[in-house]
Enzyme design. Structure first.
Site, short mmCIF file in Angstrom:
data_model
loop_
_atom_site.label_atom_id
_atom_site.label_comp_id
_atom_site.label_asym_id
_atom_site.label_seq_id
_atom_site.Cartn_x
_atom_site.Cartn_y
_atom_site.Cartn_z
N GLU A 64 0.67 -1.04 -0.07
CA GLU A 64 0.13 -0.03 -0.08
C GLU A 64 1.04 1.22 -0.01
O GLU A 64 1.93 1.18 0.30
CB GLU A 64 -0.78 0.09 1.34
N LYS A 90 2.77 4.60 0.97
CA LYS A 90 3.11 5.33 2.33
C LYS A 90 2.90 6.52 2.38
O LYS A 90 3.58 7.64 1.58
CB LYS A 90 4.50 5.04 2.59
N ASP A 106 2.69 10.46 3.17
CA ASP A 106 3.48 11.29 3.95
C ASP A 106 2.76 12.27 4.72
O ASP A 106 2.71 13.54 4.39
CB ASP A 106 4.65 12.03 2.95
N TYR A 165 -5.06 3.08 7.92
CA TYR A 165 -4.39 1.67 7.40
C TYR A 165 -4.25 0.51 8.19
O TYR A 165 -3.68 -0.21 7.84
CB TYR A 165 -3.05 2.33 6.82
N LYS A 221 11.25 3.14 0.29
CA LYS A 221 11.38 4.30 -0.11
C LYS A 221 11.65 4.72 -1.48
O LYS A 221 12.56 4.21 -1.74
CB LYS A 221 12.32 4.87 0.85
N CYS A 253 -1.24 17.36 -34.06
CA CYS A 253 -0.38 16.33 -34.11
C CYS A 253 0.77 16.33 -34.54
O CYS A 253 0.98 16.57 -35.82
CB CYS A 253 -0.96 15.13 -34.23
N CYS A 267 1.05 13.16 -37.34
CA CYS A 267 -0.09 13.28 -38.50
C CYS A 267 -0.75 14.39 -38.88
O CYS A 267 -1.57 14.67 -39.76
CB CYS A 267 -1.11 12.02 -38.07
N CYS A 290 -3.98 13.27 -29.50
CA CYS A 290 -4.15 12.99 -31.17
C CYS A 290 -5.33 11.97 -31.18
O CYS A 290 -5.31 10.75 -30.71
CB CYS A 290 -3.06 12.36 -31.65
N CYS A 330 -3.37 7.60 -36.88
CA CYS A 330 -2.14 8.21 -36.84
C CYS A 330 -0.94 7.20 -36.50
O CYS A 330 -0.91 6.22 -35.71
CB CYS A 330 -2.15 9.19 -35.55
S1 IVH Z 1 1.98 1.11 8.96
C1 IVH Z 1 3.16 -1.05 12.76
N1 IVH Z 1 1.12 1.84 6.56
O1 IVH Z 1 4.52 5.82 8.17
C2 IVH Z 1 3.65 0.06 11.68
N2 IVH Z 1 2.28 3.17 8.09
O2 IVH Z 1 7.50 5.19 8.96
C3 IVH Z 1 2.31 0.84 11.42
N3 IVH Z 1 2.63 5.60 7.29
O3 IVH Z 1 4.23 5.80 11.60
C4 IVH Z 1 2.40 1.66 10.41
N4 IVH Z 1 1.28 5.23 5.26
O4 IVH Z 1 2.70 7.30 10.14
C5 IVH Z 1 1.58 2.00 7.90
N5 IVH Z 1 -0.03 2.43 4.64
C6 IVH Z 1 0.68 2.80 5.76
C7 IVH Z 1 1.28 4.24 6.09
C8 IVH Z 1 2.03 4.15 7.12
C9 IVH Z 1 2.04 6.06 6.01
C10 IVH Z 1 3.42 6.20 8.19
C11 IVH Z 1 2.83 5.87 9.61
C12 IVH Z 1 4.07 5.33 10.49
C13 IVH Z 1 5.16 5.77 9.45
C14 IVH Z 1 6.23 4.73 9.67
#
Ligand code: IVH
Length: 672
Positions: free
Chosen positions: A117, A119, A121, A226, A320, A414, A417, A432, A437
């Site tokens: 999933e 992450k 920010d 999440y 990351k 385009c 073409c 286009c 084309c």
């Molecule tokens: S699971 C047991 N899922 O990333 C760990 N964290 O670097 C629980 N975060 O403190 C985290 N998206 O604030 C999880 N889909 C996601 C996330 C996510 C962002 C953040 C969260 C966590 C930090 C860890």
């Protein structure tokens, strides 16, 4: 030893400075990768010389300096601790993670599912519902004790005040500020003479902790939940996420579930692609920042077996997206016509080294991006490359004078073409719409034959171009009705090369359905999406009967893509091509119906040079319900080894894993 101690102290000081900068001063002089390298060096020193560990080392504390931002004195002790995640940066890191998981887990569980999933920010939050009512909301704090932010969270108006589940339930997620809101907020702050927020994450954190809740509402924060950490409904994470969505919580839609390393990596890169998709016609353009993907073991029982380290869960890891940058000069801009007709501005650059390769081109995504950057020909630009994406221009270095300074001209017709261009829905890109084309036709055929699709060896761009030019093909369905004599008349073709090509085309007929569907090239439907669609519906007739709702009910597929898919099959020309491909004998249904046939419960690893690409054998083996992993372990049943097999063969022999060739593979599969 003195040197080690000196370095140890230096590392602690550096990490503390960066923590302070990041969490308190809203600045960041190094990127995550460099930070993690320092952190890893520190951990390694402590592992090697445990006698030097001091209790104030950042590794010994769960919390981050998040605590310094405390604005309310109402603290909340978390019933269940909030952990953070270990970072990773490469496929090897992910393989290591998966291997570690497999090592710990009972050997009888072979097919471990992982959920991938985005992450987000933003800032971690924990919320609690009791008897169906939202009763608590807290920040992460130091993981053990957080801050009460209930009023602020309520004022956002994004969480259901009551839910139908009456159990005690603790849910966690991320609060974030949409990028558009962030930009607006900073403009306002600038006008007011207030300090600007460095990024949406800091803005979200700052906003959540405001003392005046009425102000929080105007900050427009949003949430993605999440995890369920208490009061789980199902035996696994994936189903619980669906349950959260059912209860009315915002849950991210780009969530995938896979078992194999390759699929997990694909999903990680797919999320990165989604993040970088600035030009999606169907508003898929993300308005929030994500800085990576999280890979999590799906099954809760397996998670319990794995447990936690002092800081991280062992069942999850974050990947990351790394980005490196370089500075160079913009020489000109070419407008490229893609296979879907979308016109993409491509920057032609003075060659420069970036992440180990020489870069001479970068994407400018769309016309809005040119405006946003305010970039002109002759400008000195900063380019960035992350993961698998093509480099992009991220900003103009205005400290270098531009003598040429010429505006970039946006085409209205385009470039291939000459037809007048249409605008896409969001108006940021030309399209286009001439399906004849040459650029669209050629792009579509090349895509069909490409490695990830039908993998027709030797049928690359140049031959496609040549065939189109001499009217040997007009669309993908012609590939299976080629005129051998006509090809022999073309320059550069001898009997042998024509036979090889025809043989490769013939062989491609056995490619599995998901590759055929991907090859047909439906706009917006990528590799991961096609796999999910095929898995769900099984064959083309069922897909064609599916409604937008049926399709978008698949986790990971949005309503926009669903609508494109439905419309694709309503088009007569598309249907003619599909029918013709079908009558040529291509696969239009899943290989083995696993419901009627027992799956082959074996695990394979593939190595060495084989008569076909590894992907071919992987698909073949998987079609029998067996698994293919990327590394040999004691759980591997067979190593399919071709010529020049190296370390995997050695390892298999050491572990006593049975080594087989292609013939033996056929026997095993036939007997299943
Ligand atoms: S699971 C047991 N899922 O990333 C760990 N964290 O670097 C629980 N975060 O403190 C985290 N998206 O604030 C999880 N889909 C996601 C996330 C996510 C962002 C953040 C969260 C966590 C930090 C860890």
């Amino acid at each position: 030893m003195d040197k080690k101690i000196a370095r140890y102290k230096e590392l602690i000081a550096l990490i503390e400075k960066y923590n302070q900068d990041y969490y308190v001063n809203n600045i960041s002089d190094i990127d995550d990768y460099e930070y993690d390298q320092l952190y890893k060096e520190l951990t390694k020193l402590e592992e090697d010389y445990p006698e030097i560990i001091i209790s104030t080392s950042p590794t010994q504390r769960v919390g981050d300096v998040d605590d310094n931002l405390v604005t309310s004195d109402k603290k909340i002790e978390h019933q269940i601790r909030m952990y953070s995640l270990e970072n990773s940066y490469s496929r090897d890191d992910i393989i290591e993670f998966i291997d570690k998981v497999k090592k710990v887990v009972n050997a009888t569980v072979k097919n471990i599912e992982f959920v991938i999933e985005p992450k987000i920010d933003g800032m971690a939050i924990s919320i609690r519902y009791s008897d169906g009512v939202l009763v608590e909301a807290a920040t992460r704090g130091n993981g053990v004790i957080g801050e009460d932010i209930l009023d602020n969270i309520k004022s956002l108006g994004v969480l259901p005040a009551t839910i139908k589940d009456r159990n005690e339930i603790i849910i966690r997620g991320e609060a974030y500020m949409p990028i558009s809101t962030f930009n607006k907020l900073n403009i306002e702050r600038e006008a007011e003479g207030e300090t600007l927020f460095a990024n949406p994450r800091n803005a979200a954190a700052g906003s959540l902790k405001l003392l005046d809740s009425s102000k929080v509402a105007s900050r427009g924060l949003k949430l993605f939940l999440y995890s369920i950490d208490l009061g789980r409904k199902n035996s696994n994470h994936f189903d619980d996420l669906k349950y959260l969505a059912e209860l009315g919580f915002p849950v991210n839609e780009n969530i995938f579930k896979f078992s194999e390393t390759d699929d997990i990596m694909d999903a990680i890169f797919e999320i990165e692609k989604i993040r970088d998709d600035l030009d999606d016609t169907l508003n898929n353009k993300l308005d929030y920042e994500l800085d990576g993907a999280v890979v999590k073991v799906n099954d809760y029982a397996i998670r319990d077996e794995l447990g936690h380290t002092s800081k991280y869960p062992r069942f999850a890891i974050s990947y990351k997206y790394k980005s490196e940058s370089a500075t160079t000069k913009l020489l000109s801009v070419t407008f490229q016509v893609g296979r879907t007709g979308a016109i993409t501005p491509v920057a032609e650059l003075e060659s420069v080294q970036l992440s180990g390769s020489v870069i001479a081109r970068a994407t400018l995504h769309n016309n809005d991006e040119i405006k946003r950057l305010g970039v002109k020909i002759g400008d000195t630009v900063i380019i960035e490359k992350g993961g698998e994406v093509i480099p992009k221009i991220i900003s103009v270095d205005r400290s270098v004078e531009n003598i040429e300074s010429r505006e970039i001209e946006i085409p209205t017709v385009c470039p291939v073409c000459g037809e007048a261009l249409a605008n896409d829905i969001s108006g940021v890109k030309g399209y286009c719409v001439n399906r004849l084309c040459p650029a669209i036709v050629q792009g579509g055929i090349t895509h069909f034959a490409s490695r990830d699709a039908m993998d027709i060896k030797g049928f690359g761009v140049r031959i496609v171009e040549q065939f189109l030019e001499h009217n040997i093909i007009k669309d993908i369905s012609d590939i299976y009705h080629l005129d051998r004599k006509a090809i022999l008349k073309l320059e550069g073709f001898q009997t042998q090369s024509v036979d090889n090509l025809l043989e490769a085309i013939e062989q491609s007929k056995s490619q599995p359905f998901h590759r055929v569907l991907y090859g047909i090239g439906i706009k917006n439907i990528g590799r991961t999406a096609t796999k999910l669609i095929v898995k769900q519906f099984g064959d083309i007739d069922t897909i064609m009967k599916a409604t937008e709702d049926d399709i978008s009910a698949i986790y990971g597929i949005g309503i926009g893509s669903a609508s494109i898919l439905v419309n694709f099959f309503k088009d007569d020309i598309n249907m003619k091509i599909v029918d013709r491909l079908r009558s040529s004998g291509l696969k239009f249904e899943k290989e083995t119906d696993l419901l009627n046939k027992t799956a082959l419960d074996k695990s394979f690893v593939i190595t060495g040079k084989l008569s076909q690409g590894r992907e071919y054998f992987k698909d073949l083996i998987e079609s029998y319900g067996a698994r293919v992993s990327s590394s040999v372990s004691k759980n591997t049943d067979y190593l399919l080894a071709g010529d020049d097999a190296g370390s995997k063969l050695k390892k298999a022999l050491e572990l006593g894993v049975k080594v087989i060739d292609e013939n033996e593979l056929s026997t095993i599969l036939a007997g299943s």
